[in-house]
Design a protein around this motif. Sequence first.
Motif, PDB file in Angstrom:
ATOM      1  N   PRO A 116       0.821  -1.223   0.000  1.00 27.30           N
ATOM      2  CA  PRO A 116       0.000   0.000   0.000  1.00 27.30           C
ATOM      3  C   PRO A 116       0.851   1.267   0.000  1.00 27.30           C
ATOM      4  O   PRO A 116       1.766   1.406   0.815  1.00 27.30           O
ATOM      5  CB  PRO A 116      -0.814  -0.131   1.293  1.00 27.30           C
ATOM      6  CG  PRO A 116      -0.908  -1.603   1.521  1.00 27.30           C
ATOM      7  CD  PRO A 116       0.424  -2.150   1.073  1.00 27.30           C
ATOM      8  N   HIS A 117       0.552   2.162  -0.911  1.00 27.98           N
ATOM      9  CA  HIS A 117       1.327   3.397  -1.050  1.00 27.98           C
ATOM     10  C   HIS A 117       0.917   4.438  -0.014  1.00 27.98           C
ATOM     11  O   HIS A 117      -0.271   4.680   0.211  1.00 27.98           O
ATOM     12  CB  HIS A 117       1.128   3.989  -2.449  1.00 27.98           C
ATOM     13  CG  HIS A 117       1.673   3.132  -3.544  1.00 27.98           C
ATOM     14  ND1 HIS A 117       3.014   2.948  -3.749  1.00 27.98           N
ATOM     15  CD2 HIS A 117       1.034   2.405  -4.505  1.00 27.98           C
ATOM     16  CE1 HIS A 117       3.199   2.146  -4.794  1.00 27.98           C
ATOM     17  NE2 HIS A 117       2.013   1.807  -5.264  1.00 27.98           N
ATOM     18  N   SER A 118       1.924   5.058   0.566  1.00 27.26           N
ATOM     19  CA  SER A 118       1.712   6.146   1.517  1.00 27.26           C
ATOM     20  C   SER A 118       2.098   7.472   0.858  1.00 27.26           C
ATOM     21  O   SER A 118       3.038   7.514   0.060  1.00 27.26           O
ATOM     22  CB  SER A 118       2.571   5.916   2.756  1.00 27.26           C
ATOM     23  OG  SER A 118       2.601   7.077   3.562  1.00 27.26           O
ATOM     24  N   PRO A 119       1.393   8.559   1.175  1.00 25.94           N
ATOM     25  CA  PRO A 119       1.716   9.863   0.575  1.00 25.94           C
ATOM     26  C   PRO A 119       3.143  10.327   0.830  1.00 25.94           C
ATOM     27  O   PRO A 119       3.668  11.162   0.093  1.00 25.94           O
ATOM     28  CB  PRO A 119       0.717  10.806   1.249  1.00 25.94           C
ATOM     29  CG  PRO A 119      -0.428   9.939   1.607  1.00 25.94           C
ATOM     30  CD  PRO A 119       0.182   8.624   2.003  1.00 25.94           C
ATOM     31  N   SER A 120       3.785   9.779   1.846  1.00 21.14           N
ATOM     32  CA  SER A 120       5.141  10.215   2.191  1.00 21.14           C
ATOM     33  C   SER A 120       6.220   9.607   1.301  1.00 21.14           C
ATOM     34  O   SER A 120       7.360  10.068   1.304  1.00 21.14           O
ATOM     35  CB  SER A 120       5.450   9.870   3.651  1.00 21.14           C
ATOM     36  OG  SER A 120       5.388   8.459   3.846  1.00 21.14           O
ATOM     37  N   GLU A 121       5.864   8.587   0.529  1.00 22.22           N
ATOM     38  CA  GLU A 121       6.885   7.919  -0.276  1.00 22.22           C
ATOM     39  C   GLU A 121       7.194   8.679  -1.564  1.00 22.22           C
ATOM     40  O   GLU A 121       6.435   9.541  -2.006  1.00 22.22           O
ATOM     41  CB  GLU A 121       6.461   6.484  -0.591  1.00 22.22           C
ATOM     42  CG  GLU A 121       5.326   6.357  -1.572  1.00 22.22           C
ATOM     43  CD  GLU A 121       4.931   4.906  -1.779  1.00 22.22           C
ATOM     44  OE1 GLU A 121       5.110   4.403  -2.898  1.00 22.22           O
ATOM     45  OE2 GLU A 121       4.446   4.271  -0.821  1.00 22.22           O
ATOM     46  N   LYS A 122       8.301   8.321  -2.170  1.00 25.12           N
ATOM     47  CA  LYS A 122       8.749   8.967  -3.402  1.00 25.12           C
ATOM     48  C   LYS A 122       7.820   8.619  -4.558  1.00 25.12           C
ATOM     49  O   LYS A 122       7.340   7.497  -4.666  1.00 25.12           O
ATOM     50  CB  LYS A 122      10.174   8.529  -3.721  1.00 25.12           C
ATOM     51  CG  LYS A 122      10.824   9.263  -4.873  1.00 25.12           C
ATOM     52  CD  LYS A 122      12.260   8.793  -5.082  1.00 25.12           C
ATOM     53  CE  LYS A 122      12.915   9.520  -6.250  1.00 25.12           C
ATOM     54  NZ  LYS A 122      14.316   9.061  -6.458  1.00 25.12           N
ATOM     55  N   SER A 123       7.587   9.582  -5.435  1.00 25.78           N
ATOM     56  CA  SER A 123       6.703   9.357  -6.581  1.00 25.78           C
ATOM     57  C   SER A 123       7.407   8.532  -7.651  1.00 25.78           C
ATOM     58  O   SER A 123       8.633   8.427  -7.669  1.00 25.78           O
ATOM     59  CB  SER A 123       6.257  10.690  -7.183  1.00 25.78           C
ATOM     60  OG  SER A 123       7.371  11.372  -7.722  1.00 25.78           O
ATOM     61  N   ASN A 124       6.601   7.963  -8.554  1.00 25.06           N
ATOM     62  CA  ASN A 124       7.143   7.174  -9.660  1.00 25.06           C
ATOM     63  C   ASN A 124       6.355   7.527 -10.918  1.00 25.06           C
ATOM     64  O   ASN A 124       5.508   6.764 -11.373  1.00 25.06           O
ATOM     65  CB  ASN A 124       7.039   5.680  -9.347  1.00 25.06           C
ATOM     66  CG  ASN A 124       7.632   4.820 -10.448  1.00 25.06           C
ATOM     67  OD1 ASN A 124       8.482   5.270 -11.213  1.00 25.06           O
ATOM     68  ND2 ASN A 124       7.180   3.582 -10.544  1.00 25.06           N
ATOM     69  N   LEU A 254      -3.501   1.378  -1.799  1.00 24.04           N
ATOM     70  CA  LEU A 254      -3.350   2.649  -1.090  1.00 24.04           C
ATOM     71  C   LEU A 254      -3.517   2.538   0.425  1.00 24.04           C
ATOM     72  O   LEU A 254      -4.350   1.768   0.917  1.00 24.04           O
ATOM     73  CB  LEU A 254      -4.394   3.657  -1.601  1.00 24.04           C
ATOM     74  CG  LEU A 254      -4.254   4.226  -3.016  1.00 24.04           C
ATOM     75  CD1 LEU A 254      -2.843   4.713  -3.286  1.00 24.04           C
ATOM     76  CD2 LEU A 254      -4.702   3.247  -4.060  1.00 24.04           C
ATOM     77  N   ASP A 255      -2.738   3.346   1.125  1.00 26.49           N
ATOM     78  CA  ASP A 255      -2.855   3.503   2.574  1.00 26.49           C
ATOM     79  C   ASP A 255      -3.648   4.785   2.830  1.00 26.49           C
ATOM     80  O   ASP A 255      -3.234   5.875   2.428  1.00 26.49           O
ATOM     81  CB  ASP A 255      -1.456   3.613   3.188  1.00 26.49           C
ATOM     82  CG  ASP A 255      -1.485   3.830   4.694  1.00 26.49           C
ATOM     83  OD1 ASP A 255      -2.583   3.924   5.271  1.00 26.49           O
ATOM     84  OD2 ASP A 255      -0.392   3.909   5.293  1.00 26.49           O
ATOM     85  N   ILE A 256      -4.806   4.657   3.492  1.00 26.37           N
ATOM     86  CA  ILE A 256      -5.655   5.833   3.728  1.00 26.37           C
ATOM     87  C   ILE A 256      -5.744   6.189   5.212  1.00 26.37           C
ATOM     88  O   ILE A 256      -6.592   6.996   5.607  1.00 26.37           O
ATOM     89  CB  ILE A 256      -7.075   5.626   3.164  1.00 26.37           C
ATOM     90  CG1 ILE A 256      -7.762   4.429   3.843  1.00 26.37           C
ATOM     91  CG2 ILE A 256      -7.026   5.432   1.652  1.00 26.37           C
ATOM     92  CD1 ILE A 256      -9.252   4.327   3.508  1.00 26.37           C
ATOM     93  N   SER A 257      -4.883   5.600   6.030  1.00 28.42           N
ATOM     94  CA  SER A 257      -4.969   5.806   7.480  1.00 28.42           C
ATOM     95  C   SER A 257      -4.860   7.276   7.874  1.00 28.42           C
ATOM     96  O   SER A 257      -5.609   7.754   8.740  1.00 28.42           O
ATOM     97  CB  SER A 257      -3.897   4.985   8.199  1.00 28.42           C
ATOM     98  OG  SER A 257      -2.600   5.304   7.719  1.00 28.42           O
TER      99      SER A 257
END
Length: 279
Positions: A116-124, A254-257
């Motif tokens: 799950p992708h977190s908003p803090s990670e680097k974009s691709n 996606l991570d929506i926490s």
Amino acid sequence: MNEIGLYGGSGFIGTQFQSMIERQSNNNSQIHMIPHRGSSEEIKIALEKLDALSNSNTTTSLLYLAENNEITKADKLSSEYIEDNVKRLKFIISNTRSKLIYASSVAIYGDLSKIPHSPSEKSNTINTYSKSKFECEKLVLQAGGVVARLSNIYGPGMSKKNIISDILKQIKVKGINSINIIDGSPIRDMIHISDVTSCLLSMTKIQKKGIYNIATGTSISMKDLALMILKVANFEEYKLVELKHNKTTSCISLDISNTKKTFAWSPSISLQDGLKQLV
């Protein structure tokens, strides 16, 4: 009072957002249309009127939905697509003090990871569309706004160019006994338009900034999605035919926490219930 400027209100999300506000009784939110295709002067005047409403008892936000989301069209226009979007957004930012809420996309993450992708990670960013979103996101964050990374949205009024619309169109054809899909392997997070608009509304009411995912937090393969549609439509006897199956899995989870915690929001419509509504 919650005063909301709507820039790009004639599309799928914009029209559904307006309908949601109209349906709510005794709400304290009011929409102000910003002329998407108006002259520069007309847009400036509309933004000035929105900003003027801000006071100690009133918050003003600008919901920015004014971009074409067709990936193939974006790739065809290439750098011109990015330049136009950046120029338009810069103009808006330079002419308003209201908090900006920018409709971005989870396409920013790419589709190569099942984690799950977190908003803090680097974009691709892998195509013109996602590159444009990334450039616009940077402008919004610099202006202290909110970036709403939207997952795959479905619901009444959605585009006809997606797997759900295509299957619903096929099951209306008399005399057929099979349903064709191009590729059932991609995995996506499908979210109902009502959950998207309710989250965007929460974002206008709570004065925060940063990047947030708007999704359900649960993903499904396109094959399983197709089978679910057939089930809720009572066409389980139909044969599902994949025209092309990709062995390399395309996945966006996606991570929506943080979205749930920050805006006191949670998706409320299950995929099965949302599909039943469409059928």
